[in-house]
Design a protein around this motif. Structure first.
Motif, PDB file in Angstrom:
ATOM      1  N   THR A 106       0.849  -1.184   0.000  1.00 15.26           N
ATOM      2  CA  THR A 106       0.000   0.000   0.000  1.00 15.26           C
ATOM      3  C   THR A 106       0.890   1.242   0.000  1.00 15.26           C
ATOM      4  OG1 THR A 106      -0.095   0.204   2.406  1.00 15.26           O
ATOM      5  CG2 THR A 106      -1.737  -1.238   1.339  1.00 15.26           C
ATOM      6  N   VAL A 107       0.297   2.386  -0.319  1.00 11.35           N
ATOM      7  CA  VAL A 107       1.048   3.633  -0.284  1.00 11.35           C
ATOM      8  C   VAL A 107       1.572   3.887   1.127  1.00 11.35           C
ATOM      9  CG1 VAL A 107       0.924   6.134  -0.597  1.00 11.35           C
ATOM     10  CG2 VAL A 107      -0.267   4.609  -2.196  1.00 11.35           C
ATOM     11  N   GLY A 108       0.763   3.612   2.142  1.00 13.60           N
ATOM     12  CA  GLY A 108       1.181   3.808   3.519  1.00 13.60           C
ATOM     13  C   GLY A 108       2.380   2.956   3.885  1.00 13.60           C
ATOM     14  N   GLN A 109       2.411   1.717   3.421  1.00 15.08           N
ATOM     15  CA  GLN A 109       3.546   0.843   3.698  1.00 15.08           C
ATOM     16  C   GLN A 109       4.818   1.369   3.041  1.00 15.08           C
ATOM     17  OE1 GLN A 109       1.691  -2.751   2.216  1.00 15.08           O
ATOM     18  NE2 GLN A 109       1.374  -3.561   4.287  1.00 15.08           N
ATOM     19  N   VAL A 110       4.663   1.887   1.832  1.00 15.39           N
ATOM     20  CA  VAL A 110       5.817   2.475   1.143  1.00 15.39           C
ATOM     21  C   VAL A 110       6.341   3.673   1.923  1.00 15.39           C
ATOM     22  CG1 VAL A 110       6.602   3.646  -0.951  1.00 15.39           C
ATOM     23  CG2 VAL A 110       5.078   1.677  -1.130  1.00 15.39           C
ATOM     24  N   ARG A 111       5.438   4.506   2.418  1.00 19.03           N
ATOM     25  CA  ARG A 111       5.860   5.672   3.199  1.00 19.03           C
ATOM     26  C   ARG A 111       6.669   5.235   4.427  1.00 19.03           C
ATOM     27  NH1 ARG A 111       5.126   9.360  -0.606  1.00 19.03           N
ATOM     28  NH2 ARG A 111       2.948   9.792  -1.108  1.00 19.03           N
ATOM     29  N   ARG A 112       6.254   4.158   5.068  1.00 17.76           N
ATOM     30  CA  ARG A 112       6.976   3.682   6.251  1.00 17.76           C
ATOM     31  C   ARG A 112       8.344   3.124   5.863  1.00 17.76           C
ATOM     32  NH1 ARG A 112       1.643   2.397   7.693  1.00 17.76           N
ATOM     33  NH2 ARG A 112       1.734   0.269   6.886  1.00 17.76           N
ATOM     34  N   ILE A 113       8.423   2.451   4.730  1.00 18.10           N
ATOM     35  CA  ILE A 113       9.698   1.908   4.267  1.00 18.10           C
ATOM     36  C   ILE A 113      10.684   3.035   3.975  1.00 18.10           C
ATOM     37  CG2 ILE A 113      10.819   0.669   2.361  1.00 18.10           C
ATOM     38  CD1 ILE A 113       8.271  -1.067   2.207  1.00 18.10           C
ATOM     39  N   ALA A 115      10.810   5.894   5.385  1.00 16.55           N
ATOM     40  CA  ALA A 115      10.591   6.824   6.493  1.00 16.55           C
ATOM     41  C   ALA A 115      11.708   7.847   6.638  1.00 16.55           C
ATOM     42  CB  ALA A 115      10.433   6.041   7.794  1.00 16.55           C
ATOM     43  N   ALA A 116      12.928   7.472   6.273  1.00 17.16           N
ATOM     44  CA  ALA A 116      14.066   8.364   6.464  1.00 17.16           C
ATOM     45  C   ALA A 116      14.106   9.499   5.443  1.00 17.16           C
ATOM     46  CB  ALA A 116      15.374   7.573   6.392  1.00 17.16           C
ATOM     47  N   ARG A 117      13.344   9.388   4.377  1.00 18.76           N
ATOM     48  CA  ARG A 117      13.332  10.445   3.360  1.00 18.76           C
ATOM     49  C   ARG A 117      12.029  10.396   2.592  1.00 18.76           C
ATOM     50  NH1 ARG A 117      14.691   8.346  -1.745  1.00 18.76           N
ATOM     51  NH2 ARG A 117      15.562   6.232  -1.736  1.00 18.76           N
ATOM     52  N   GLU A 118      11.720  11.501   1.945  1.00 18.37           N
ATOM     53  CA  GLU A 118      10.499  11.568   1.163  1.00 18.37           C
ATOM     54  C   GLU A 118      10.641  10.733  -0.106  1.00 18.37           C
ATOM     55  OE1 GLU A 118       9.215  15.506   0.320  1.00 18.37           O
ATOM     56  OE2 GLU A 118       9.125  16.109   2.418  1.00 18.37           O
ATOM     57  N   ALA A 119       9.544  10.156  -0.538  1.00 20.71           N
ATOM     58  CA  ALA A 119       9.555   9.363  -1.762  1.00 20.71           C
ATOM     59  C   ALA A 119       8.303   9.675  -2.578  1.00 20.71           C
ATOM     60  CB  ALA A 119       9.602   7.871  -1.431  1.00 20.71           C
ATOM     61  N   ILE A 120       8.471   9.699  -3.882  1.00 21.82           N
ATOM     62  CA  ILE A 120       7.337   9.851  -4.790  1.00 21.82           C
ATOM     63  C   ILE A 120       6.737   8.472  -5.019  1.00 21.82           C
ATOM     64  CG2 ILE A 120       6.623  10.554  -7.109  1.00 21.82           C
ATOM     65  CD1 ILE A 120       9.194  12.357  -7.090  1.00 21.82           C
ATOM     66  N   VAL A 121       5.424   8.363  -4.881  1.00 25.09           N
ATOM     67  CA  VAL A 121       4.755   7.079  -5.079  1.00 25.09           C
ATOM     68  C   VAL A 121       3.693   7.234  -6.156  1.00 25.09           C
ATOM     69  CG1 VAL A 121       3.476   5.183  -4.023  1.00 25.09           C
ATOM     70  CG2 VAL A 121       5.115   6.505  -2.652  1.00 25.09           C
ATOM     71  N   SER A 122       3.868   6.487  -7.240  1.00 32.26           N
ATOM     72  CA  SER A 122       2.834   6.428  -8.272  1.00 32.26           C
ATOM     73  C   SER A 122       2.157   5.066  -8.189  1.00 32.26           C
ATOM     74  CB  SER A 122       3.419   6.669  -9.669  1.00 32.26           C
ATOM     75  OG  SER A 122       4.341   5.660 -10.036  1.00 32.26           O
ATOM     76  N   VAL A 123       0.887   5.031  -8.576  1.00 32.96           N
ATOM     77  CA  VAL A 123       0.092   3.806  -8.445  1.00 32.96           C
ATOM     78  C   VAL A 123      -0.639   3.524  -9.757  1.00 32.96           C
ATOM     79  CG1 VAL A 123      -1.753   2.650  -7.176  1.00 32.96           C
ATOM     80  CG2 VAL A 123      -0.237   4.236  -5.986  1.00 32.96           C
ATOM     81  N   ALA A 124      -0.585   2.287 -10.220  1.00 36.88           N
ATOM     82  CA  ALA A 124      -1.320   1.866 -11.408  1.00 36.88           C
ATOM     83  C   ALA A 124      -2.767   1.566 -11.040  1.00 36.88           C
ATOM     84  CB  ALA A 124      -0.672   0.627 -12.021  1.00 36.88           C
ATOM     85  N   CYS A 125      -3.694   2.135 -11.790  1.00 34.98           N
ATOM     86  CA  CYS A 125      -5.120   1.911 -11.546  1.00 34.98           C
ATOM     87  C   CYS A 125      -5.840   1.604 -12.853  1.00 34.98           C
ATOM     88  CB  CYS A 125      -5.754   3.142 -10.897  1.00 34.98           C
ATOM     89  SG  CYS A 125      -5.118   3.541  -9.251  1.00 34.98           S
ATOM     90  N   HIS A 126      -6.804   0.682 -12.768  1.00 39.68           N
ATOM     91  CA  HIS A 126      -7.577   0.304 -13.949  1.00 39.68           C
ATOM     92  C   HIS A 126      -9.080   0.483 -13.748  1.00 39.68           C
ATOM     93  CE1 HIS A 126      -3.789  -1.332 -15.280  1.00 39.68           C
ATOM     94  NE2 HIS A 126      -3.756  -2.161 -14.258  1.00 39.68           N
ATOM     95  N   THR A 127      -9.478   0.778 -12.519  1.00 42.84           N
ATOM     96  CA  THR A 127     -10.895   0.971 -12.208  1.00 42.84           C
ATOM     97  C   THR A 127     -11.060   2.225 -11.358  1.00 42.84           C
ATOM     98  OG1 THR A 127     -10.857  -0.280 -10.127  1.00 42.84           O
ATOM     99  CG2 THR A 127     -11.206  -1.549 -12.164  1.00 42.84           C
ATOM    100  N   LEU A 128     -12.281   2.716 -11.295  1.00 47.57           N
ATOM    101  CA  LEU A 128     -12.550   3.891 -10.475  1.00 47.57           C
ATOM    102  C   LEU A 128     -12.348   3.582  -8.996  1.00 47.57           C
ATOM    103  CD1 LEU A 128     -15.688   5.430 -12.235  1.00 47.57           C
ATOM    104  CD2 LEU A 128     -13.268   5.958 -12.585  1.00 47.57           C
TER     105      LEU A 128
END
Length: 207
Positions: A106-113, A115-128
């Motif tokens: 999840t995006v939240g899990q990535v943020r925790r990983i 944690a020591a620095r900011e990261a850009i997170v993009s997500v693939a989506c196919h549905t609303l």
């Protein structure tokens, strides 16, 4: 308008197999330098068949090339790694792209990983529903696809979701930028923006 390139080393110079083993990824490195000079905003390293050690190595080369090839206005090409937070961290990438699927982080899990620095997170989506979830989770970018039809490996044609669905996705995303992906060309890119997209994402468009 955001421009988000996605790698495919088999489609750029320096590949395929006839290239010297020591310079297998020259095409990707040259592409990163060129895209940086052109002011492209993001480059997703999507070489999913590579082992972690090799992927870290090429990611570091691409990141260096992106910094060296920066555009005249001083903008920097941000490098994201597809689906591998370990590689993104080890290589010093700017962030991570999350493919769609319940098994993905999840995006939240990535943020925790990161944690020591900011990261850009993009997500693939196919549905609303996926768009709403990614936006609610705090994604920085949503890649909505496929907007237009495209031929997939094996010769089968994958139908596009269309501009109307893209417009609905942009509305569902709220303040989160949505980038149109899938069959985007020079001829139809502006139509994507007119439908509400904040930019485009593509492989061949940026070759």
């Amino acid at each position: 308008m955001f421009r988000y390139a996605i790698t495919d080393r088999r489609s750029v110079k320096g590949e395929p197999s006839q290239s010297p083993e020591s310079d297998r990824f020259a095409g990707l490195v040259d592409q990163a330098k060129r895209l940086a000079a052109e002011g492209v905003d993001f480059l997703q390293l999507r070489e999913k068949d590579l082992e972690a050690k090799e992927l870290i190595g090429v990611a570091r080369r691409i990141i260096t090339a992106a910094r060296e090839g920066r555009a005249g206005d001083g903008s920097v090409l941000r490098v994201l790694v597809n689906g591998r937070p370990d590689v993104a961290l080890a290589a010093g990438a700017d962030g991570l792209h999350l493919p769609s699927g319940a098994e993905q982080l999840t995006v939240g899990q990535v943020r925790r990983i990161f944690a020591a620095r900011e990261a850009i997170v993009s997500v693939a989506c196919h549905t609303l529903a996926e768009v709403e979830r990614a936006s609610g989770d705090g994604a920085d970018l949503i890649l909505f696809s496929p907007v237009f039809g495209k031929v997939i490996p094996g010769g089968e044609t994958l139908a596009g979701l269309g501009l109307e669905r893209l417009s609905e996705a942009c509305h569902a995303a709220g303040e989160t930028p949505v980038l149109a992906l899938g069959g985007v060309t020079l001829e139809n890119a502006q139509a994507c923006v007119a439908a509400g997209a904040s930019g485009i994402a593509a492989i061949r468009f940026f070759l």
